[in-house]
Write a protein that holds these residues in place. Structure first.
Motif, PDB file in Angstrom:
ATOM      1  N   THR A  43       0.800  -1.137  -0.092  1.00 52.59           N
ATOM      2  CA  THR A  43      -0.117   0.038  -0.035  1.00 52.59           C
ATOM      3  C   THR A  43       0.842   1.236  -0.001  1.00 52.59           C
ATOM      4  OG1 THR A  43      -0.085   0.088   2.440  1.00 52.59           O
ATOM      5  CG2 THR A  43      -1.819  -1.221   1.140  1.00 52.59           C
ATOM      6  N   ASN A  44       2.086   1.179   0.131  1.00 52.68           N
ATOM      7  CA  ASN A  44       3.016   2.118   0.168  1.00 52.68           C
ATOM      8  C   ASN A  44       3.660   2.453  -1.347  1.00 52.68           C
ATOM      9  OD1 ASN A  44       5.485   3.958   0.479  1.00 52.68           O
ATOM     10  ND2 ASN A  44       4.695   3.891   2.706  1.00 52.68           N
ATOM     11  N   LYS A  45       3.155   3.420  -2.080  1.00 56.21           N
ATOM     12  CA  LYS A  45       3.335   3.794  -3.234  1.00 56.21           C
ATOM     13  C   LYS A  45       4.935   4.080  -3.441  1.00 56.21           C
ATOM     14  CE  LYS A  45       2.272   6.593  -7.429  1.00 56.21           C
ATOM     15  NZ  LYS A  45       3.580   7.244  -7.500  1.00 56.21           N
ATOM     16  N   ASN A  46       5.550   4.917  -2.498  1.00 55.63           N
ATOM     17  CA  ASN A  46       7.081   5.305  -2.696  1.00 55.63           C
ATOM     18  C   ASN A  46       8.152   4.050  -2.282  1.00 55.63           C
ATOM     19  OD1 ASN A  46       6.297   8.119  -2.953  1.00 55.63           O
ATOM     20  ND2 ASN A  46       6.173   8.410  -0.874  1.00 55.63           N
ATOM     21  N   GLU A  49       8.084   1.968  -5.514  1.00 59.09           N
ATOM     22  CA  GLU A  49       8.749   2.620  -6.536  1.00 59.09           C
ATOM     23  C   GLU A  49      10.331   2.490  -6.216  1.00 59.09           C
ATOM     24  OE1 GLU A  49       7.352   6.924  -6.713  1.00 59.09           O
ATOM     25  OE2 GLU A  49       5.891   6.110  -8.013  1.00 59.09           O
ATOM     26  N   PRO A 108      -3.675  -1.954  -5.417  1.00 59.63           N
ATOM     27  CA  PRO A 108      -2.986  -0.792  -5.681  1.00 59.63           C
ATOM     28  C   PRO A 108      -2.673  -0.475  -7.215  1.00 59.63           C
ATOM     29  CG  PRO A 108      -2.157  -1.669  -3.668  1.00 59.63           C
ATOM     30  CD  PRO A 108      -3.009  -2.750  -4.151  1.00 59.63           C
ATOM     31  N   ILE A 110      -0.411   0.697  -8.775  1.00 62.14           N
ATOM     32  CA  ILE A 110       1.024   0.840  -9.090  1.00 62.14           C
ATOM     33  C   ILE A 110       1.271  -0.729  -9.515  1.00 62.14           C
ATOM     34  CG2 ILE A 110       1.892   0.457  -6.659  1.00 62.14           C
ATOM     35  CD1 ILE A 110       4.368   2.424  -7.835  1.00 62.14           C
TER      36      ILE A 110
END
Length: 203
Positions: A43-46, A49, A108, A110
């Protein structure tokens, strides 16, 4: 940091330390039932990435998989699983298999590819199982390769730490890892289809 965790009976204090890192958006390297993996909270996009960058991948094109605690959690992120697919998953999980499923809206963005599919794993490893259950949501997973050669994987935790220790938040030492990736099964049609033969024998 390099953290040694008992594979048979993971120390709860150390598991919680790793969970805290994941909840804070950290990236960790951990053992699986196949090769060592690198991952984060899905759930943490950063963080996702960051994993992509460490693996030299474009986040918008990378085909990541994630680890669930059980089939019930898998269904939270996938569209309806038919009986044939469910039967195959139930007979083979936890184990060294990745199942490609049609994703739903809870996945998510991403992590979705152009085909709107996801790769899911339920891993037969006490350390990873404790992490996923403690976090309460899936963990992104990407195989940790030594270079461009798709058949070469890190197996020694010390070698992994030497290569990645300053670029990730923690490396878990869970013993010597395997050299063969998971078997990949595509389950987006009416019947399961073998995509890549790897570790394990499908039942």
């Amino acid at each position: 940091m390099l953290v040694s965790i008992n594979t048979e009976n993971p120390q709860q204090r150390l598991i919680q330390q790793m969970i805290d890192i994941l909840e804070d958006g950290g990236v960790i390297i951990y053992p699986t039932d196949t090769v060592y993996g690198i991952g984060c909270d899905i759930t943490n996009k950063n963080a996702v990435e960051r994993v992509a960058k460490l693996r030299g991948l474009d986040p918008s094109k990378a085909m990541f998989s994630f680890i669930c605690q059980d089939i019930s959690q898998v269904t939270e992120y996938s569209k309806t699983i038919n009986n044939d697919v469910f039967r195959v998953m139930k007979h083979n999980l936890p184990g060294p298999f990745t199942f490609i499923l049609n994703s739903n809206n809870k996945t998510p963005k991403i992590l979705k590819n152009r085909k709107e599919t996801i790769g899911v794993r339920i891993i037969d490893n006490n350390i990873v199982d404790a992490l996923v259950r403690g976090l309460g949501r899936p963990i992104l997973t990407a195989s940790l390769k030594t270079g461009d050669d798709i058949s070469e994987y890190y197996t020694d935790p010390q070698d992994i730490y030497d290569a990645y220790g300053k670029r990730v938040d923690a490396v878990i030492d869970g013993g010597i890892g395997g050299t063969m990736p998971s078997t990949v099964i595509i389950c987006t049609g009416d019947e399961p289809e073998l995509y890549r033969e790897g570790a394990g024998e499908l039942k």
